[in-house]
Design a protein around this motif. Sequence first.
Motif, PDB file in Angstrom:
ATOM      1  N   MET A   6       0.822  -1.210   0.000  1.00 23.13           N
ATOM      2  CA  MET A   6       0.000   0.000   0.000  1.00 23.13           C
ATOM      3  C   MET A   6       0.860   1.266   0.000  1.00 23.13           C
ATOM      4  N   SER A   7       0.195   2.391  -0.278  1.00 23.95           N
ATOM      5  CA  SER A   7       0.837   3.724  -0.220  1.00 23.95           C
ATOM      6  C   SER A   7       2.070   3.807  -1.094  1.00 23.95           C
ATOM      7  N   ALA A   8       1.991   3.209  -2.276  1.00 20.06           N
ATOM      8  CA  ALA A   8       3.172   3.134  -3.148  1.00 20.06           C
ATOM      9  C   ALA A   8       3.076   4.091  -4.334  1.00 20.06           C
ATOM     10  N   GLY A   9       2.130   5.039  -4.255  1.00 17.78           N
ATOM     11  CA  GLY A   9       1.928   5.937  -5.396  1.00 17.78           C
ATOM     12  C   GLY A   9       2.983   7.020  -5.528  1.00 17.78           C
ATOM     13  N   ALA A  10       3.686   7.337  -4.425  1.00 26.97           N
ATOM     14  CA  ALA A  10       4.726   8.375  -4.473  1.00 26.97           C
ATOM     15  C   ALA A  10       6.089   7.736  -4.245  1.00 26.97           C
ATOM     16  N   TYR A  11       7.070   8.130  -5.054  1.00 22.63           N
ATOM     17  CA  TYR A  11       8.438   7.643  -4.928  1.00 22.63           C
ATOM     18  C   TYR A  11       8.488   6.120  -5.020  1.00 22.63           C
ATOM     19  N   GLY A  12       7.602   5.556  -5.826  1.00 27.52           N
ATOM     20  CA  GLY A  12       7.570   4.118  -6.070  1.00 27.52           C
ATOM     21  C   GLY A  12       8.208   3.836  -7.421  1.00 27.52           C
ATOM     22  N   PHE A  13       7.360   3.776  -8.443  1.00 29.33           N
ATOM     23  CA  PHE A  13       7.871   3.470  -9.783  1.00 29.33           C
ATOM     24  C   PHE A  13       9.006   4.403 -10.189  1.00 29.33           C
ATOM     25  N   VAL A  14       8.883   5.700  -9.852  1.00 27.64           N
ATOM     26  CA  VAL A  14       9.888   6.684 -10.297  1.00 27.64           C
ATOM     27  C   VAL A  14      11.289   6.357  -9.791  1.00 27.64           C
ATOM     28  N   MET A  15      11.390   5.646  -8.690  1.00 29.95           N
ATOM     29  CA  MET A  15      12.720   5.309  -8.154  1.00 29.95           C
ATOM     30  C   MET A  15      13.127   3.889  -8.549  1.00 29.95           C
ATOM     31  N   SER A  16      12.372   3.262  -9.438  1.00 32.20           N
ATOM     32  CA  SER A  16      12.684   1.873  -9.787  1.00 32.20           C
ATOM     33  C   SER A  16      13.840   1.838 -10.780  1.00 32.20           C
ATOM     34  N   SER A  17      14.471   0.684 -10.854  1.00 33.76           N
ATOM     35  CA  SER A  17      15.646   0.528 -11.721  1.00 33.76           C
ATOM     36  C   SER A  17      15.601  -0.840 -12.397  1.00 33.76           C
ATOM     37  N   ASN A  18      16.589  -1.079 -13.236  1.00 36.85           N
ATOM     38  CA  ASN A  18      16.679  -2.366 -13.921  1.00 36.85           C
ATOM     39  C   ASN A  18      17.685  -3.302 -13.246  1.00 36.85           C
ATOM     40  N   TYR A  19      18.036  -3.018 -12.002  1.00 36.43           N
ATOM     41  CA  TYR A  19      19.032  -3.844 -11.311  1.00 36.43           C
ATOM     42  C   TYR A  19      18.676  -5.325 -11.426  1.00 36.43           C
ATOM     43  N   ASN A  20      19.681  -6.131 -11.600  1.00 43.02           N
ATOM     44  CA  ASN A  20      19.537  -7.575 -11.852  1.00 43.02           C
ATOM     45  C   ASN A  20      18.852  -7.831 -13.196  1.00 43.02           C
ATOM     46  N   SER A  21      18.926  -6.821 -14.083  1.00 41.12           N
ATOM     47  CA  SER A  21      18.235  -6.897 -15.380  1.00 41.12           C
ATOM     48  C   SER A  21      16.784  -7.330 -15.225  1.00 41.12           C
ATOM     49  N   ARG A  22      16.159  -6.710 -14.251  1.00 38.83           N
ATOM     50  CA  ARG A  22      14.714  -6.939 -14.083  1.00 38.83           C
ATOM     51  C   ARG A  22      13.976  -5.866 -14.880  1.00 38.83           C
TER      52      ARG A  22
END
Length: 415
Positions: free
Chosen positions: A366-382
């Motif tokens: 829950m509560s993942a709408g802010a600073y969620g996807f925007v801080m995601s990366s491709n680490y481990n080629s995910r």
Amino acid sequence: MHAFRYKDNVLCGEEVPLDRVAEEVGTPVYVYSRRTIRDHYRRLDDAFSDIPHLICYSVKANSNLAVISVLAGEGAGADIVSGGELYRALKAGVPPKKIVFAGIGKTAEEMVYALRSGILMFNVESETELLLLDRVAGELGMRADIALRVNPDVDPATHPYVATGLKEAKFGIGMGEALAVYRRAAALPHIQVVGVHQHIGSQITSVEPFREALERTGELVRSLRNMGLEIRYINIGGGFGIPYGEEEVPYPVDYARALAPVLREHGCTVILEIGRMIVGNAGVLLTRVLYRKQSGEKRFLVVDAAMNDLIRPSLYGAFHRILPVVDHGREEETVDVVGPVCESGDFLARDRVLPRSEPGDLLAVMSAGAYGFVMSSNYNSRRRAAEVMVDGEDFLVVRQRESLEDLVRGERTLT
Ligand code: LLP
């Protein structure tokens, strides 16, 4: 209030059962509620309705075009910190005259882009930046409207990584130097001083630090006016906190009530740069349980979302509630919810009491709408997750899940 609720034991986003989204789009997937975004924006806007104000949505919190465009449709402006965010804000339909540009490392190229786009103002964070902006504007035959970001040296009582208003912070200009830099700014030929900017930190859960900071900034405004500068805008920054668990946080009306007297005294247009309060509780991250695993006394749920999808627990020790998407009423157990990434710091929750989950079950972070996807990366080629917007009984994919081809775009092999 957010629109993620159980109906017949299934967690829904507005009227859409979240297991349906997971079936159709796959996991991990971010799901946002259009109704909640709109509702949060309107509450904020209403709370400050007695004072001339402009809400500049802080694009860094969630920069999906769909999210920005919903807010642009409500009349929001944008707070940006890069040329990339400017591009997104314009593409999503934010009028340039409602865009403010902050950040301590603006490049000349970004300044040109912003000047040519006709943004409302730059929040300038150092004297050297001011001099560069004057030169760049001069070369274009333009004038740059600015506020200086001042540092009121107030402790916002939040996580040290997101406190920005203390005097040892890298942001802004110390109150001690502010008058001199303003004097310098006023003398520059291609700079027009129009306001004062402050931002003391993020996820602040009391109105007091804001009131304190604003009082100090207000004193500065008085001195600047005595110097003959026309200060038309006070930008109070962002940072209004949200509940991640059971904690009590102020409502927008509480902020408005506390800050209005100081703001009214100066008769300025108030700019608010709010991110988290608008979108934080308007989004969840759906993930599927892959495995159950026991190591000694410790019990793990290995899920298909990881620190590369949501880094807040790993980076700040942040707490996000986790709920089963289908509530089977099972007995509770204590687990660590961990992702597949090869780091012990890859977890979404530690020692969390949750109803027992089996492989294949869905969980909502829950509560993942802010600073969620925007801080995601491709680490481990995910591949980065898909993003979905629910709207009443419908939902729309607003960003496709990345493909394997996306992962290597722009790269090449060597022979
Ligand atoms: N204005 C400025 C100048 C900022 O630096 C920020 C956030 C905001 C406005 C918006 O703050 P908000 O209303 O969203 O609190 N990644 C961290 C948060 C970093 C905040 C950075 N600056 C987290 O996940 O908690």
